[in-house]
Enzyme design. Structure first.
Site, mmCIF file in Angstrom:
data_model
loop_
_atom_site.group_PDB
_atom_site.id
_atom_site.type_symbol
_atom_site.label_atom_id
_atom_site.label_comp_id
_atom_site.label_asym_id
_atom_site.label_seq_id
_atom_site.Cartn_x
_atom_site.Cartn_y
_atom_site.Cartn_z
ATOM 1 C CE LYS A 13 -1.889 -1.222 3.958
ATOM 2 N NZ LYS A 13 -1.247 -2.532 4.210
ATOM 3 N NE ARG A 88 -4.993 -0.661 9.111
ATOM 4 C CZ ARG A 88 -3.710 -0.937 8.896
ATOM 5 N NH1 ARG A 88 -3.232 -2.109 9.132
ATOM 6 N NH2 ARG A 88 -2.903 -0.020 8.461
HETATM 7 P P1 AP5 Z 1 4.827 -1.603 1.931
HETATM 8 O O1 AP5 Z 1 4.543 -0.724 0.775
HETATM 9 O O2 AP5 Z 1 5.550 -1.022 3.079
HETATM 10 O O3 AP5 Z 1 3.518 -2.388 2.393
HETATM 11 P P2 AP5 Z 1 2.251 -1.884 3.185
HETATM 12 O O4 AP5 Z 1 1.068 -2.537 2.563
HETATM 13 O O5 AP5 Z 1 2.249 -0.411 3.312
HETATM 14 O O6 AP5 Z 1 2.554 -2.623 4.564
HETATM 15 P P3 AP5 Z 1 2.449 -2.083 6.058
HETATM 16 O O7 AP5 Z 1 3.189 -3.101 6.885
HETATM 17 O O8 AP5 Z 1 2.861 -0.671 6.152
HETATM 18 O O9 AP5 Z 1 0.970 -2.246 6.328
HETATM 19 P P4 AP5 Z 1 0.286 -2.315 7.672
HETATM 20 O O10 AP5 Z 1 -1.072 -2.104 7.226
HETATM 21 O O11 AP5 Z 1 0.528 -3.544 8.447
HETATM 22 O O12 AP5 Z 1 1.050 -1.221 8.560
HETATM 23 P P5 AP5 Z 1 0.688 0.280 8.883
HETATM 24 O O13 AP5 Z 1 1.948 1.018 8.971
HETATM 25 O O14 AP5 Z 1 -0.389 0.753 8.008
HETATM 26 O O15 AP5 Z 1 5.673 -2.844 1.332
HETATM 27 C C1 AP5 Z 1 6.175 -3.847 2.187
HETATM 28 C C2 AP5 Z 1 7.589 -4.233 1.757
HETATM 29 O O16 AP5 Z 1 7.523 -4.925 0.523
HETATM 30 C C3 AP5 Z 1 8.522 -3.040 1.502
HETATM 31 O O17 AP5 Z 1 9.811 -3.380 1.913
HETATM 32 C C4 AP5 Z 1 8.466 -2.841 -0.020
HETATM 33 O O18 AP5 Z 1 9.661 -2.278 -0.514
HETATM 34 C C5 AP5 Z 1 8.234 -4.245 -0.503
HETATM 35 N N1 AP5 Z 1 7.389 -4.340 -1.688
HETATM 36 C C6 AP5 Z 1 6.308 -3.579 -1.997
HETATM 37 N N2 AP5 Z 1 5.745 -3.994 -3.154
HETATM 38 C C7 AP5 Z 1 6.500 -5.039 -3.575
HETATM 39 C C8 AP5 Z 1 6.415 -5.911 -4.706
HETATM 40 N N3 AP5 Z 1 5.449 -5.783 -5.655
HETATM 41 N N4 AP5 Z 1 7.340 -6.889 -4.838
HETATM 42 C C9 AP5 Z 1 8.303 -7.041 -3.890
HETATM 43 N N5 AP5 Z 1 8.441 -6.261 -2.796
HETATM 44 C C10 AP5 Z 1 7.549 -5.270 -2.648
HETATM 45 O O19 AP5 Z 1 0.081 0.106 10.364
HETATM 46 C C11 AP5 Z 1 0.910 -0.281 11.428
HETATM 47 C C12 AP5 Z 1 0.084 -0.559 12.656
HETATM 48 O O20 AP5 Z 1 -0.656 0.618 13.033
HETATM 49 C C13 AP5 Z 1 -0.994 -1.641 12.525
HETATM 50 O O21 AP5 Z 1 -0.463 -2.923 12.743
HETATM 51 C C14 AP5 Z 1 -1.967 -1.214 13.619
HETATM 52 O O22 AP5 Z 1 -1.476 -1.567 14.892
HETATM 53 C C15 AP5 Z 1 -1.949 0.302 13.530
HETATM 54 N N6 AP5 Z 1 -2.969 0.849 12.607
HETATM 55 C C16 AP5 Z 1 -2.747 1.482 11.425
HETATM 56 N N7 AP5 Z 1 -3.892 1.863 10.870
HETATM 57 C C17 AP5 Z 1 -4.876 1.463 11.690
HETATM 58 C C18 AP5 Z 1 -6.299 1.543 11.639
HETATM 59 N N8 AP5 Z 1 -6.939 2.133 10.629
HETATM 60 N N9 AP5 Z 1 -7.009 1.014 12.682
HETATM 61 C C19 AP5 Z 1 -6.389 0.419 13.710
HETATM 62 N N10 AP5 Z 1 -5.056 0.317 13.833
HETATM 63 C C20 AP5 Z 1 -4.300 0.830 12.824
HETATM 64 MG MG MG Z 2 2.470 0.919 4.940
#
Ligand code: AP5
Ligand code: MG
Length: 217
Positions: A13, A88
């Protein structure tokens, strides 16, 4: 153009939001980045958020809804936005609908990045992010030009505390239980588009840009 980027942890994402925001001159609003900023302040709320994120659990709906209610009224959201990580849960999605209605805005498209769990696990240990601009890299898949340094800021990249296999499995479980039902919610509204996210990032990005240009000009 107002978009939601939807998908399991590590689905890409953030990578795709960062990859298209400049081309379409829209703002990336990442829930995870907002929460991590709050953690940095060491406030009471920040400490509570840190515990939850490190344990792979969701932050409560009320906190998330309040954060976004405020964030979506900020000036940079006027030109259009990508919601990366929000909503989410069903209550968050319903609250978002109300927020947008009161702002006289709407969601144009929800992109769901589909990636099998083995790939999510394979990606997790290699992610590195810039602590200043939040740009995302991967040691193998999306390497920086200079090892360990951000291409834009030149500073040391960091590994997120929640980027380990054990926490990822918990985050995936949260996603499957609480977030996956939103697929049906947005499908019923005829807003959902599934994207195969298990391909090279540059290929997904190229396809995304072409599709968005075709739809929104
Ligand atoms: P990346 O682009 O970083 O993936 P992402 O989908 O953004 O993954 P996140 O881990 O950030 O998602 P998340 O939803 O768990 O965490 P968030 O920070 O939102 O890509 C991942 C990796 O793969 C990178 O190294 C990239 O380079 C690589 N990559 C990308 N595309 C690729 C491809 N096609 N091929 C190969 N490699 C690739 O949330 C963190 C925490 O915050 C949650 O766990 C929760 O505790 C809290 N939180 C956030 N939002 C909410 C909400 N709305 N409600 C409740 N709690 C929340
Ligand atoms: Mg992310």
């Amino acid at each position: 153009m107002n978009l939601i980027f939807f998908g399991a942890p590590n689905a890409g994402k953030g990578t795709y939001a960062q990859g298209i925001k400049n081309d379409f001159m829209i703002t990336q609003v990442s829930s995870g980045d907002m929460l991590r900023e709050e953690v940095k302040t060491s406030s009471v709320l920040g400490k509570k958020i840190k515990e939850l994120i490190d344990a792979g659990k969701f932050v409560d709906d009320q906190t998330m809804i309040e954060l976004f209610k405020q964030r979506l009224t900020e000036k940079d959201c006027e030109k259009g936005f990508i919601l990366d990580g929000f909503p989410r849960t069903l209550p968050q999605a319903q609250a978002l609908d109300e927020m947008l209605e009161s702002l006289n805005k709407k969601i144009d498209l929800v992109l769901s990045f589909e990636v099998p769990i083995e790939t999510l696990i394979d990606r997790v240990t290699g992610r590195r992010t810039c602590p200043k601009c939040n740009r995302i890299f991967h040691v193998r898949n999306v390497p920086p030009k200079v090892e360990g340094k951000c291409d834009d800021c030149g500073i040391d990249l960091i590994k997120r505390v929640d980027d380990n296999e054990e926490t990822l499995r918990k985050r995936v479980k949260e996603f499957q239980e609480k977030t996956a039902p939103l697929i049906e919610y947005y499908d019923r509204k005829k807003l959902l588009l599934k994207v195969d996210g298990d391909r090279l990032p540059e290929i997904v990005l190229k396809e995304l840009k072409e599709m968005l240009k075709e739809r929104f000009g």
